[in-house]
Design a protein around this motif. Structure first.
Motif, mmCIF file in Angstrom:
data_model
loop_
_atom_site.group_PDB
_atom_site.id
_atom_site.type_symbol
_atom_site.label_atom_id
_atom_site.label_comp_id
_atom_site.label_asym_id
_atom_site.label_seq_id
_atom_site.Cartn_x
_atom_site.Cartn_y
_atom_site.Cartn_z
ATOM 1 N N PRO A 1 0.869 -1.365 -0.064
ATOM 2 C CA PRO A 1 -0.079 0.009 -0.118
ATOM 3 C C PRO A 1 0.814 1.197 0.015
ATOM 4 O O PRO A 1 0.300 2.324 -0.444
ATOM 5 N N ASP A 2 2.053 1.130 0.372
ATOM 6 C CA ASP A 2 3.099 2.633 0.499
ATOM 7 C C ASP A 2 3.452 2.754 -1.121
ATOM 8 O O ASP A 2 4.159 3.895 -1.135
ATOM 9 N N PHE B 1 2.918 0.571 8.334
ATOM 10 C CA PHE B 1 3.641 -0.770 8.120
ATOM 11 C C PHE B 1 2.637 -1.876 8.125
ATOM 12 O O PHE B 1 3.147 -3.035 7.423
ATOM 13 N N LYS B 2 1.629 -1.819 8.826
ATOM 14 C CA LYS B 2 0.712 -2.661 9.060
ATOM 15 C C LYS B 2 -0.467 -2.725 7.902
ATOM 16 O O LYS B 2 -1.076 -3.889 7.810
ATOM 17 N N ALA B 3 -0.494 -1.705 7.064
ATOM 18 C CA ALA B 3 -1.547 -1.785 6.061
ATOM 19 C C ALA B 3 -1.548 -2.973 5.096
ATOM 20 O O ALA B 3 -0.543 -3.310 4.907
ATOM 21 N N THR C 1 1.461 -6.757 1.198
ATOM 22 C CA THR C 1 2.103 -5.712 2.512
ATOM 23 C C THR C 1 3.332 -4.952 2.108
ATOM 24 O O THR C 1 3.878 -5.234 1.076
ATOM 25 N N PRO C 2 3.592 -3.836 2.859
ATOM 26 C CA PRO C 2 4.651 -3.183 2.539
ATOM 27 C C PRO C 2 6.034 -3.901 2.514
ATOM 28 O O PRO C 2 6.192 -4.738 3.228
ATOM 29 N N CYS D 1 10.581 -7.072 5.284
ATOM 30 C CA CYS D 1 12.022 -7.289 5.740
ATOM 31 C C CYS D 1 12.174 -7.284 7.350
ATOM 32 O O CYS D 1 12.951 -8.042 7.937
ATOM 33 N N PHE D 2 11.617 -6.405 7.787
ATOM 34 C CA PHE D 2 11.318 -6.179 9.400
ATOM 35 C C PHE D 2 10.891 -7.419 9.863
ATOM 36 O O PHE D 2 11.457 -7.875 10.863
ATOM 37 N N GLU D 3 9.692 -7.832 9.205
ATOM 38 C CA GLU D 3 9.235 -9.345 9.986
ATOM 39 C C GLU D 3 10.223 -10.639 9.697
ATOM 40 O O GLU D 3 10.599 -11.272 10.821
ATOM 41 N N ARG D 4 11.111 -10.566 8.858
ATOM 42 C CA ARG D 4 11.916 -11.633 8.429
ATOM 43 C C ARG D 4 13.293 -11.579 9.460
ATOM 44 O O ARG D 4 13.694 -12.303 10.111
#
Length: 520
Positions: free
Chosen positions: A135-136, A171-173, A197-198, A203-206
């Protein structure tokens, strides 16, 4: 069709209109030679591009062009009212969540996870630039090419997010792209929700995922085979069949295998309940609070083309990929084989006593109800493997008052399992699927594609099917099944014109790779 081919075509047409029979024969011969040469040039161009740049994406696009393969185009209506209704349908499990997310104050000794600039830079540099942005609308190519310049900024943002246990809403969109499952959808369930997702958040989740995996105890559910190193569908199926066959060697024994189907398993997760389980597994409070914030307050909208639905905020569900499976059997005579959300209950029955098996299934149904998991009894199937000479009428299994369908064959993690544990059905399915792809291999040969290109196509589309889970079924196949599959390999050899590895050799190689000595 090149410029030279068009010129030869015009020459042939002119000779035909002039009634010049000799000139027409010559023009036709020249046109045939021109078409063959154009095909050779096109094949050489594809081969040169593949050998120089290793751009396999361009290679497959060229192969699709040569074989005239057109994937089915299924689009969704972009009507705003339909998109709003779809968004409401995809968020339908939100009404089942009555709990309120509450963070726990971390103790003074709690250590907050911190990311290093090197780890963030490596994560950015591995981004697939062809992935669709979220979405970003930040393309992955920008993040990858500018990884060195963006690393310090986003390292600070990520670490502030972890220390405050707050994830920015942007970030959660999530943007949902509905893809029809069939040519003419008749209900909302005929649309498959593809979530965008963004890329930044991926990358952050990973990075957080790697930390969570390192923090979890090594004894976490040995029968969960998904998303774990050195585990695959082969291991899950082999464990299931080995347990069944070992038990069947005993006197007066049989096996009942229940293949569970969950409805939207990842969309029904209650974040607060998930966090409690993570705390029990040993994750610190700060990270659990961050995960709780990440799973709640997630904006979601459905988009088709330039039209976007209204936004709904979700506090239920989780992005697909959760591999925690806290449910374990309470009786030694039962096994829970899990691959992500695919769950199989293996009941090892002795002396006609099914008490433990039925109580285990009943406990599973209750656990699903307590954890907001919807067990789809209509799609749940059961197989009874019974080789005893005295045939017994097995009492049907019921779950929540509904009778589970007993079948003679079902598909388990891509492999067809039958009640007699033979591999005839599985062989027939593999042979049919592989034969369909030989047609495209023949079209490549008619287009004079070089042998390396045809070999690559064979490895990716035919051999991959013939050898799917080969370590599970090939050793138990009868001679007829092996000949049926090897016949397809020989047909591909004749088409390509090169020697191909036999299924027996591939089976031996993969068995060696799975041996403990090779792993060491």
């Amino acid at each position: 069709m090149t410029g030279e081919v068009y010129r030869l075509l015009e020459t042939r047409n002119a000779a035909f209109r002039a009634g010049d029979e000799g000139g027409l024969r010559t023009a036709r011969a020249n046109l045939s030679r021109g078409i063959r040469e154009a095909k050779r040039q096109y094949s050489r161009r594809i081969a040169h591009r593949f050998s120089d740049s290793r751009d396999t994406r361009s290679l497959w696009q060229g192969i699709q062009s040569i074989t005239d393969y057109k994937p089915p185009q299924r689009t969704c209506d972009s009507n705003i009212s339909l998109l709003n209704e779809l968004n409401t349908f995809f968020a339908r499990f939100e009404a089942q969540n009555s709990s309120t997310a509450q963070k726990t104050p971390p103790p003074p000794s709690d250590q907050v996870m911190m990311l290093t600039p090197d780890s963030v830079r490596r994560s950015f540099s591995r981004i697939n630039a062809r992935k669709a942005p979220g979405p970003d609308n930040i393309p992955g190519r920008v993040l990858r090419d500018c990884a060195a310049e963006l690393t310090d900024v986003f390292t600070d943002i990520f670490n502030i997010s972890l220390s405050q246990a707050v994830v920015p809403t942007c970030f959660k969109a999530t943007t949902i792209i509905p893809v029809p499952k069939k040519p003419s959808p008749s209900c909302f369930n005929d649309y498959r929700p593809v979530a965008l997702t963004p890329i930044l958040m991926k990358c952050f989740e990973r990075l957080v995922m790697h930390h969570i995996k390192s923090a979890l105890p090594p004894s976490l559910d040995p029968f969960q085979f998904a998303y774990r190193s050195n585990r695959s569908t082969d291991d899950a199926i082999s464990t299931t069949l080995h347990s069944a066959l070992t038990h069947l060697e005993k006197k007066d024994s049989y096996v009942r295998m229940l293949f569970i189907d969950f409805s939207s398993a990842f969309n029904t997760i209650i974040p607060q309940q998930l966090i409690h389980k993570l705390v029990e597994l040993g994750l610190n409070t700060s990270l659990c609070n961050w995960l709780l914030d990440f799973l709640t307050g997630r904006p979601q909208a459905v988009r088709v083309g330039s039209n976007t639905s209204s936004t709904i905020t979700l506090n239920t569900g989780a992005p697909q990929g959760c591999v925690l499976s806290p449910l374990t059997p309470s009786h030694n005579s039962n096994l829970f084989i899990k691959f992500a959300d695919d769950t199989t209950v293996v009941g090892l029955i002795s002396n006609r006593d099914e008490t433990n098996y039925r109580s285990e299934v009943s406990r599973l149904a209750g656990w699903c109800s307590d954890n907001n998991l919807s067990l789809n009894v209509e799609k749940t199937k059961e197989i009874v493997v019974d080789f005893r000479s005295a045939h017994t009428q097995h009492v049907p299994l019921t779950i929540n008052g509904a009778t589970v369908e007993r079948v003679s064959s079902t598909k388990f993690l891509g492999v067809h399992i039958t009640e007699d544990l033979s591999w005839t059905d599985n062989t027939a399915a593999l042979a049919k699927k592989s034969q369909q792809r030989l047609y495209f291999l023949r079209k490549l040969r008619r287009a004079r594609a070089p042998p390396p290109i045809m070999y690559t196509f064979y490895r990716g589309t035919i051999e991959s099917i013939l050898t799917s889970c080969i370590t599970v079924w090939y050793g138990a196949c009868n001679a007829s099944c092996r000949k049926t599959l090897q016949r397809i390999v020989r047909a591909a050899e004749k088409i390509i014109g090169v020697s191909l590895p036999s299924l027996q050799d591939i089976y031996g190689t993969r068995l060696t790779r799975k041996s403990p000595l090779h792993c060491r």
